[in-house]
Structure formats: structure tokens, C-alpha cells
Design a protein around this motif. Structure first.
Motif, PDB file in Angstrom:
ATOM      1  N   GLU A  46       0.832  -1.211   0.000  1.00  0.00           N
ATOM      2  CA  GLU A  46       0.000   0.000   0.000  1.00  0.00           C
ATOM      3  C   GLU A  46       0.863   1.256   0.000  1.00  0.00           C
ATOM      4  O   GLU A  46       0.531   2.259  -0.643  1.00  0.00           O
ATOM      5  N   THR A  47       1.982   1.196   0.713  1.00  0.00           N
ATOM      6  CA  THR A  47       2.884   2.337   0.765  1.00  0.00           C
ATOM      7  C   THR A  47       3.453   2.649  -0.608  1.00  0.00           C
ATOM      8  O   THR A  47       3.457   3.810  -1.048  1.00  0.00           O
ATOM      9  N   LEU A  48       3.953   1.631  -1.300  1.00  0.00           N
ATOM     10  CA  LEU A  48       4.506   1.835  -2.635  1.00  0.00           C
ATOM     11  C   LEU A  48       3.458   2.384  -3.594  1.00  0.00           C
ATOM     12  O   LEU A  48       3.727   3.321  -4.359  1.00  0.00           O
ATOM     13  N   ARG A  49       2.285   1.803  -3.580  1.00  0.00           N
ATOM     14  CA  ARG A  49       1.232   2.267  -4.492  1.00  0.00           C
ATOM     15  C   ARG A  49       0.877   3.724  -4.224  1.00  0.00           C
ATOM     16  O   ARG A  49       0.704   4.518  -5.160  1.00  0.00           O
ATOM     17  N   PHE A  50       0.786   4.086  -2.964  1.00  0.00           N
ATOM     18  CA  PHE A  50       0.407   5.449  -2.611  1.00  0.00           C
ATOM     19  C   PHE A  50       1.462   6.453  -3.053  1.00  0.00           C
ATOM     20  O   PHE A  50       1.145   7.478  -3.679  1.00  0.00           O
ATOM     21  N   ILE A  51       2.722   6.189  -2.734  1.00  0.00           N
ATOM     22  CA  ILE A  51       3.783   7.156  -3.038  1.00  0.00           C
ATOM     23  C   ILE A  51       3.982   7.273  -4.545  1.00  0.00           C
ATOM     24  O   ILE A  51       4.151   8.373  -5.080  1.00  0.00           O
ATOM     25  N   ARG A  52       3.936   6.145  -5.241  1.00  0.00           N
ATOM     26  CA  ARG A  52       4.009   6.221  -6.707  1.00  0.00           C
ATOM     27  C   ARG A  52       2.861   7.055  -7.259  1.00  0.00           C
ATOM     28  O   ARG A  52       3.028   7.848  -8.190  1.00  0.00           O
ATOM     29  N   LEU A  62      16.435   6.015  -2.515  1.00  0.00           N
ATOM     30  CA  LEU A  62      16.470   4.594  -2.201  1.00  0.00           C
ATOM     31  C   LEU A  62      17.185   4.331  -0.884  1.00  0.00           C
ATOM     32  O   LEU A  62      18.235   4.910  -0.604  1.00  0.00           O
ATOM     33  N   GLY A  63      16.594   3.440  -0.088  1.00  0.00           N
ATOM     34  CA  GLY A  63      17.228   2.960   1.129  1.00  0.00           C
ATOM     35  C   GLY A  63      17.665   1.517   0.975  1.00  0.00           C
ATOM     36  O   GLY A  63      17.375   0.864  -0.043  1.00  0.00           O
ATOM     37  N   ASN A  64      18.341   0.991   1.982  1.00  0.00           N
ATOM     38  CA  ASN A  64      18.839  -0.380   1.893  1.00  0.00           C
ATOM     39  C   ASN A  64      17.715  -1.405   1.790  1.00  0.00           C
ATOM     40  O   ASN A  64      17.848  -2.422   1.096  1.00  0.00           O
ATOM     41  N   HIS A  65      16.582  -1.163   2.441  1.00  0.00           N
ATOM     42  CA  HIS A  65      15.467  -2.112   2.331  1.00  0.00           C
ATOM     43  C   HIS A  65      14.823  -2.066   0.946  1.00  0.00           C
ATOM     44  O   HIS A  65      14.350  -3.090   0.442  1.00  0.00           O
ATOM     45  N   ALA A  99       9.516  -1.365 -11.210  1.00  0.00           N
ATOM     46  CA  ALA A  99      10.176  -0.582 -12.259  1.00  0.00           C
ATOM     47  C   ALA A  99      10.249   0.889 -11.851  1.00  0.00           C
ATOM     48  O   ALA A  99      11.265   1.561 -12.076  1.00  0.00           O
ATOM     49  N   TRP A 100       9.185   1.388 -11.241  1.00  0.00           N
ATOM     50  CA  TRP A 100       9.193   2.770 -10.725  1.00  0.00           C
ATOM     51  C   TRP A 100      10.226   2.921  -9.615  1.00  0.00           C
ATOM     52  O   TRP A 100      11.016   3.880  -9.619  1.00  0.00           O
ATOM     53  N   LEU A 101      10.249   1.976  -8.674  1.00  0.00           N
ATOM     54  CA  LEU A 101      11.191   2.059  -7.558  1.00  0.00           C
ATOM     55  C   LEU A 101      12.629   2.056  -8.063  1.00  0.00           C
ATOM     56  O   LEU A 101      13.486   2.803  -7.554  1.00  0.00           O
ATOM     57  N   GLN A 102      12.896   1.249  -9.055  1.00  0.00           N
ATOM     58  CA  GLN A 102      14.255   1.112  -9.584  1.00  0.00           C
ATOM     59  C   GLN A 102      14.751   2.398 -10.239  1.00  0.00           C
ATOM     60  O   GLN A 102      15.960   2.600 -10.387  1.00  0.00           O
ATOM     61  N   GLN A 103      13.851   3.284 -10.596  1.00  0.00           N
ATOM     62  CA  GLN A 103      14.222   4.560 -11.222  1.00  0.00           C
ATOM     63  C   GLN A 103      14.527   5.660 -10.207  1.00  0.00           C
ATOM     64  O   GLN A 103      14.970   6.751 -10.584  1.00  0.00           O
ATOM     65  N   GLN A 104      14.308   5.390  -8.920  1.00  0.00           N
ATOM     66  CA  GLN A 104      14.491   6.445  -7.921  1.00  0.00           C
ATOM     67  C   GLN A 104      15.979   6.663  -7.634  1.00  0.00           C
ATOM     68  O   GLN A 104      16.787   5.743  -7.736  1.00  0.00           O
ATOM     69  N   PRO A 105      16.359   7.878  -7.238  1.00  0.00           N
ATOM     70  CA  PRO A 105      17.773   8.210  -7.033  1.00  0.00           C
ATOM     71  C   PRO A 105      18.274   7.831  -5.648  1.00  0.00           C
ATOM     72  O   PRO A 105      17.506   7.429  -4.762  1.00  0.00           O
ATOM     73  N   LEU A 106      19.569   8.005  -5.460  1.00  0.00           N
ATOM     74  CA  LEU A 106      20.201   7.816  -4.152  1.00  0.00           C
ATOM     75  C   LEU A 106      20.373   9.145  -3.409  1.00  0.00           C
ATOM     76  O   LEU A 106      20.647   9.147  -2.202  1.00  0.00           O
ATOM     77  N   LEU A 142      22.190   0.730 -12.005  1.00  0.00           N
ATOM     78  CA  LEU A 142      20.963   0.102 -11.520  1.00  0.00           C
ATOM     79  C   LEU A 142      19.889   0.085 -12.591  1.00  0.00           C
ATOM     80  O   LEU A 142      19.148  -0.891 -12.727  1.00  0.00           O
ATOM     81  N   ARG A 143      19.808   1.146 -13.360  1.00  0.00           N
ATOM     82  CA  ARG A 143      18.763   1.254 -14.369  1.00  0.00           C
ATOM     83  C   ARG A 143      19.115   0.524 -15.661  1.00  0.00           C
ATOM     84  O   ARG A 143      18.242  -0.046 -16.314  1.00  0.00           O
ATOM     85  N   GLU A 144      20.406   0.540 -16.028  1.00  0.00           N
ATOM     86  CA  GLU A 144      20.812   0.010 -17.323  1.00  0.00           C
ATOM     87  C   GLU A 144      21.251  -1.452 -17.265  1.00  0.00           C
ATOM     88  O   GLU A 144      21.089  -2.180 -18.248  1.00  0.00           O
ATOM     89  N   ASN A 145      21.821  -1.865 -16.132  1.00  0.00           N
ATOM     90  CA  ASN A 145      22.301  -3.252 -16.014  1.00  0.00           C
ATOM     91  C   ASN A 145      22.059  -3.760 -14.597  1.00  0.00           C
ATOM     92  O   ASN A 145      23.001  -4.035 -13.859  1.00  0.00           O
ATOM     93  N   PRO A 146      20.788  -3.891 -14.201  1.00  0.00           N
ATOM     94  CA  PRO A 146      20.492  -4.298 -12.822  1.00  0.00           C
ATOM     95  C   PRO A 146      21.036  -5.686 -12.486  1.00  0.00           C
ATOM     96  O   PRO A 146      21.376  -5.943 -11.325  1.00  0.00           O
ATOM     97  N   THR A 147      21.125  -6.563 -13.459  1.00  0.00           N
ATOM     98  CA  THR A 147      21.658  -7.901 -13.198  1.00  0.00           C
ATOM     99  C   THR A 147      23.077  -7.810 -12.645  1.00  0.00           C
ATOM    100  O   THR A 147      23.408  -8.429 -11.625  1.00  0.00           O
ATOM    101  N   ASN A 148      23.920  -7.046 -13.288  1.00  0.00           N
ATOM    102  CA  ASN A 148      25.295  -6.892 -12.826  1.00  0.00           C
ATOM    103  C   ASN A 148      25.355  -6.129 -11.504  1.00  0.00           C
ATOM    104  O   ASN A 148      26.133  -6.473 -10.604  1.00  0.00           O
ATOM    105  N   TYR A 149      24.510  -5.104 -11.356  1.00  0.00           N
ATOM    106  CA  TYR A 149      24.515  -4.304 -10.132  1.00  0.00           C
ATOM    107  C   TYR A 149      24.163  -5.160  -8.914  1.00  0.00           C
ATOM    108  O   TYR A 149      24.890  -5.171  -7.913  1.00  0.00           O
ATOM    109  N   PHE A 150      23.071  -5.888  -8.984  1.00  0.00           N
ATOM    110  CA  PHE A 150      22.627  -6.661  -7.823  1.00  0.00           C
ATOM    111  C   PHE A 150      23.493  -7.895  -7.583  1.00  0.00           C
ATOM    112  O   PHE A 150      23.600  -8.362  -6.443  1.00  0.00           O
ATOM    113  N   ALA A 151      24.114  -8.424  -8.619  1.00  0.00           N
ATOM    114  CA  ALA A 151      25.002  -9.577  -8.447  1.00  0.00           C
ATOM    115  C   ALA A 151      26.193  -9.242  -7.546  1.00  0.00           C
ATOM    116  O   ALA A 151      26.755 -10.134  -6.906  1.00  0.00           O
TER     117      ALA A 151
END
Length: 271
Positions: A46-52, A62-65, A99-106, A142-151
Motif C-alpha cells: 500500500e505504501t509503494l502504491r500510494f507514493i508512486r 532509495l534505502g537499503n530495504h 520498475a518505478w522504484l528502480q528509477q528512484q535516485p540515491l 541500476l537502471r541500465e544493467n540491474p543484473t550486474n549491479y545486484f550480483a
């Protein structure tokens, strides 16, 4: 018009709604969220839907969680026993939300207000200009190559910044500064074991904000992440906003125009 910076929600959506009612949040106002929108609390979806859904009325970092949720989604981490992410991961709009969350900045700066927001802070080794430049490196990865980033995202090494760092190690330490930092040395060496308040300060380490205030006394910052501070830094320009709502504390909004604070008590211990 008012701008309110709000501490870590971590799925405490009912408290967020009550806080916005208390500050009389209106169509002309703006909200800043310090990251960790999700996890541990009961209503992360509900939090994600509301803020988006707030669109341009809200900005978040973005936070660690939040990064952990994205890593689980991309298959590079397993949900922990204490996680409360299942509702998001099984939601019909999961892909759109993440996808929206992944676009947010640090990091986010409003030059008119003169404030900069991150989740955990900015190390004393970096100016705000440099912090933005380094954050952009992570955001692009994070946006262009999330596979490598999260690995390669998880880990405590390297624990000190160097301009010569490259590749995954460079991205990892940048991410850790923005999303996990509490104590560090004057050389910005990170320490990850101590998660308590200022009384848990290890020998040779200091709260990052006390070191930063000495080097950049005019920078105005807001951050979350460190609930054990209970909203107190002892500095004039750096404001801690995580007041531990998910742990039974409160959810805090700081009006950036006049630094007035509004807290709503947590409902978590009454469930």
C-alpha cells in the motif's frame, strides 16, 4: 506550499496516512521520503502504491530495504525471515511498482530550499557535488544493467572510498555510503557492526554527521536509516528523520521551510 521530509516508513502505511492528515497535506504541498519505504511493517504494498501515485508531489531516495526488495525481485537475494515483502512480490502490479522504484535516485537536492536528502548520509570525504556525481554512477548501473549491479551489491568491502576504485567494488562502496552508513573515521572508513545509538560508537569511529559538519558546516542535510538516534544528531544543519516507527517509535515529518516537526505515534506495538 510546504515541503515535508518524512522518515523511514517501512510499510507503516496507516501511520503515514495519519501523519499526512495531521499536517493537513494539500495539493500544493510536496513530500520528501528518506528511503526504506518498505519492509518489516505490515503494508509495504500500500505504501509503494500510494507514493508512486503522488507523482510529482513526492520525491524519494532509495534505502537499503528498497534495494533489498529489488535484489529479491531480480533473483539475487532471498527474502529474510523478518521480511514482509510477499504482498509486493505477488501483487498483480508488481512489475510496474518495482520498475518505478528502480528509477528512484540515491540523492536529491533542492537548491531553492538548500536541502539535500539521502537515506543514510554523505561521507565526510565527498562534497555534495561529488556525491551527486557518484550517485549517478550507481543509478545508471541500476537502471541500465540491474543484473550486474545486484550480483555484486552485497558486501562490506571495500570499506573506504578511493577515487581509484573501479567496477563492482566502486559501485558497492558508493551504495553502502548512501544506504548503510552510521559510523566512520575521518578518512571515511565505514564500520558496519555498530547499529545502536551514539553510545555504541566504536573506538576510532565517529557519527558520520559530526565529521561532516566539521568539514562542510553550511550543508543542510536530511537523512533516515539510523532509528537508534531517535531523531537527534546534535548538529544544527543535519537532521535525522528515522524515529523508529516500525519499532514502536514514531513517524516524523520535518517542514523544511521552518524546521517544525510533527510526529505520529507508531501503531505497531498495538497490533
Amino acid at each position: 506550499m510546504s515541503t515535508y521530509a518524512i522518515g523511514d516508513i517501512q510499510g507503516c502505511f496507516d501511520e503515514l496516512k495519519a501523519l499526512l492528515e495531521l499536517i493537513q497535506f494539500g495539493d500544493q504541498d510536496k513530500l520528501w521520503f528518506c528511503g526504506d519505504l518498505v519492509n518489516r511493517g505490515p503494508k509495504s504494498l500500500e505504501t509503494l502504491r500510494f507514493i508512486r501515485g503522488l507523482g510529482s508531489q513526492a520525491v524519494t531516495v532509495l534505502g537499503n530495504h528498497d534495494l533489498h526488495l529489488l535484489a529479491v525481485h531480480h533473483g539475487f537475494a532471498k527474502a529474510k525471515r523478518s521480511d514482509t515483502l510477499d504482498a509486493i512480490l505477488t501483487a498483480p502490479d508488481r512489475n510496474e511498482l518495482l520498475a518505478w522504484l528502480q528509477q528512484q535516485p540515491l540523492i536529491y537536492t533542492d537548491t531553492q530550499l538548500g536541502f539535500t536528502m539521502t537515506h543514510a548520509g554523505i561521507p565526510p570525504a565527498w562534497s555534495i557535488k561529488k556525491a551527486h556525481r557518484l550517485a549517478k554512477e550507481c543509478q545508471n548501473a541500476l537502471r541500465e544493467n540491474p543484473t550486474n549491479y545486484f550480483a555484486h551489491m552485497y558486501g562490506n568491502q571495500p570499506n573506504t572510498w578511493s577515487d581509484s576504485l573501479q567496477g563492482p567494488e566502486r559501485l558497492r562502496v558508493i551504495t553502502n555510503y548512501f544506504t548503510r552508513m552510521r559510523f566512520c573515521t575521518p578518512q571515511s572508513e565505514l564500520e558496519f557492526a555498530s547499529k545502536g545509538g551514539l553510545e555504541s560508537q566504536p573506538d576510532g569511529f565517529y557519527p558520520w554527521f559530526s565529521l561532516r559538519e566539521q568539514r562542510f558546516p553550511n550543508d543542510k542535510l536530511v537523512f533516515g536509516h539510523w532509528a537508534a538516534l531517535e531523531g537527534h544528531t546534535g548538529t544544527q544543519q543535519i537532521h535525522a528523520l528515522d524515529t523508529g516507527c516500525v519499532w514502536g517509535g514514531a513517524l516524523r515529518a520535518l517542514r523544511l521551510e521552518d524546521l517544525s516537526q510533527t510526529d505520529i505515534p507508531s501503531q505497531q506495538l498495538n497490533r
